[in-house]
Design an enzyme around this catalytic site. Structure first.
Site, PDB file in Angstrom:
ATOM      1  N   HIS A 100      -8.586  -2.927  -6.177  1.00 43.46           N
ATOM      2  CA  HIS A 100      -8.522  -3.003  -4.711  1.00 43.46           C
ATOM      3  C   HIS A 100      -9.599  -2.102  -4.113  1.00 43.46           C
ATOM      4  CE1 HIS A 100      -7.141  -2.652  -0.606  1.00 43.46           C
ATOM      5  NE2 HIS A 100      -6.439  -3.753  -0.818  1.00 43.46           N
ATOM      6  N   SER A 117      -6.836  -8.773   6.878  1.00 47.74           N
ATOM      7  CA  SER A 117      -6.298  -9.074   8.202  1.00 47.74           C
ATOM      8  C   SER A 117      -5.706 -10.467   8.320  1.00 47.74           C
ATOM      9  CB  SER A 117      -7.366  -8.842   9.272  1.00 47.74           C
ATOM     10  OG  SER A 117      -7.720  -7.476   9.265  1.00 47.74           O
ATOM     11  N   GLY A 163      -7.641  -4.471   7.294  1.00 47.34           N
ATOM     12  CA  GLY A 163      -7.012  -3.515   8.215  1.00 47.34           C
ATOM     13  C   GLY A 163      -7.393  -3.711   9.672  1.00 47.34           C
ATOM     14  N   LYS A 184       0.849  -1.203   0.000  1.00 49.00           N
ATOM     15  CA  LYS A 184       0.000   0.000   0.000  1.00 49.00           C
ATOM     16  C   LYS A 184       0.884   1.253   0.000  1.00 49.00           C
ATOM     17  CE  LYS A 184      -3.698  -2.606   2.161  1.00 49.00           C
ATOM     18  NZ  LYS A 184      -4.900  -2.619   2.986  1.00 49.00           N
ATOM     19  N   GLU A 194     -11.394 -10.195  -0.926  1.00 48.60           N
ATOM     20  CA  GLU A 194     -11.042  -9.339   0.207  1.00 48.60           C
ATOM     21  C   GLU A 194     -12.286  -8.637   0.736  1.00 48.60           C
ATOM     22  OE1 GLU A 194      -6.636  -8.221   0.198  1.00 48.60           O
ATOM     23  OE2 GLU A 194      -7.661  -6.715  -0.959  1.00 48.60           O
TER      24      GLU A 194
HETATM   25  P1  PGA Z   1      -4.732  -5.996   5.519  1.00 51.01           P
HETATM   26  O1  PGA Z   1      -4.919  -5.544   4.005  1.00 51.01           O
HETATM   27  O2  PGA Z   1      -3.929  -7.278   5.492  1.00 51.01           O
HETATM   28  O3  PGA Z   1      -4.028  -4.871   6.182  1.00 51.01           O
HETATM   29  O4  PGA Z   1      -6.099  -6.244   6.062  1.00 51.01           O
HETATM   30  C1  PGA Z   1      -5.190  -6.460   3.000  1.00 51.01           C
HETATM   31  C2  PGA Z   1      -5.441  -5.746   1.716  1.00 51.01           C
HETATM   32  O5  PGA Z   1      -6.111  -4.686   1.742  1.00 51.01           O
HETATM   33  O6  PGA Z   1      -4.977  -6.173   0.654  1.00 51.01           O
END
Ligand code: PGA
Length: 249
Positions: free
Chosen positions: A91, A209, A167, A8, A161
């Protein structure tokens, strides 16, 4: 298993990018899983050019434009020239900036035309009791794939996702039962576009997560790997996570 790391915008310095990349190289030499690294665009060529390690590279997005007078855009061709083999597309953090299914489908076509393997992100914002989230997911997949040839459809990796799970912490992530069900549903949806055999063989990742604490409970839910956000930018967390995924799971 595929372990795709989505940095990210967490990484903002060259030193940090190089330091983490070094760890990724070491981990990839020691694991049979495929590590795919998606750094912020300015670090893609820096890390990917001349890369001799087993780490593969991905962009976090591609532009819907095809070059020319488009300030700030990073085209699929430029991504490809930077040494990436994959491109994350759709995404939820980009969708939340206004990207709709139509635009995402166009981006998929640009990525495929450059020989990039798209990692198409799909996932519901929330779960309702009446199952509307299933129709939502079906629409995301259908609108993206319906314009592609059968052959191109087989090349797309789906990253499931659910937005509500992104997150947070491992404890707040999806349960193994729910993930198993969703992966079956995704493969069934894919069977509208490719043969049943190819829908069974399609690569489906889970993201939201994923941490060292929940990979073992999720790895046997019919998925082919994970898309990792916050746990991919911390050396300790990422090393533990890679080690926690069973070889040949
Ligand atoms: P995260 O993000 O592992 O921080 O939940 C995953 C993603 O958005 O690809």
């Amino acid at each position: 298993m595929i372990i795709a790391a989505n940095w990210k915008a967490y990484i903002e310095s060259v030193n940090k990018a190089k330091e983490l990349n070094l760890l990724y190289k070491k981990l990839s030499a020691r694991t049979e899983h495929e590590i795919i690294l998606a750094p912020p665009a300015p670090f893609l060529a820096l890390l990917a050019s001349g890369n001799k390690s087993k780490v593969s590279f991905s962009s976090q997005d591609v532009s819907v434009t095809l070059g020319g007078a488009k300030t700030g855009e990073v085209t699929a061709a430029a991504v490809c020239a930077s040494g990436a083999k994959y491109a994350i597309i759709g995404h939820s953090e980009r969708r939340s900036l206004g990207e709709d299914n139509e635009l995402i489908s166009e981006k998929l076509q640009h990525a495929l035309a450059q020989g990039l393997t798209p990692i198409l992100c799909v996932g519901e914002r929330e779960r309702d009791d009446t199952g509307n989230y299933l129709a939502f997911l079906r629409e995301e997949i259908t609108s993206a794939l319906s314009v592609l040839s059968k052959k191109d459809c087989t090349k797309v990796i789906i990253a499931y996702e659910p937005i509500w799970a992104i997150g947070k912490t491992a404890a707040e992530s999806i349960t193994a039962d729910d993930l198993t069900e969703m992966v079956l549903y995704i493969r069934k949806t894919l069977a509208d576009f490719v043969s049943v055999r190819n829908s069974t063989n399609a690569k489906v990742l889970y993201g939201g997560s994923v941490e060292a604490g929940n990979v073992s409970s999720l790895e046997n839910c019919g998925i082919d790997g994970f898309l990792i956000g916050h746990a991919s930018v911390d050396s300790k967390s990422f090393s533990e996570l890679v080690k926690a995924i069973t070889p040949s799971a």
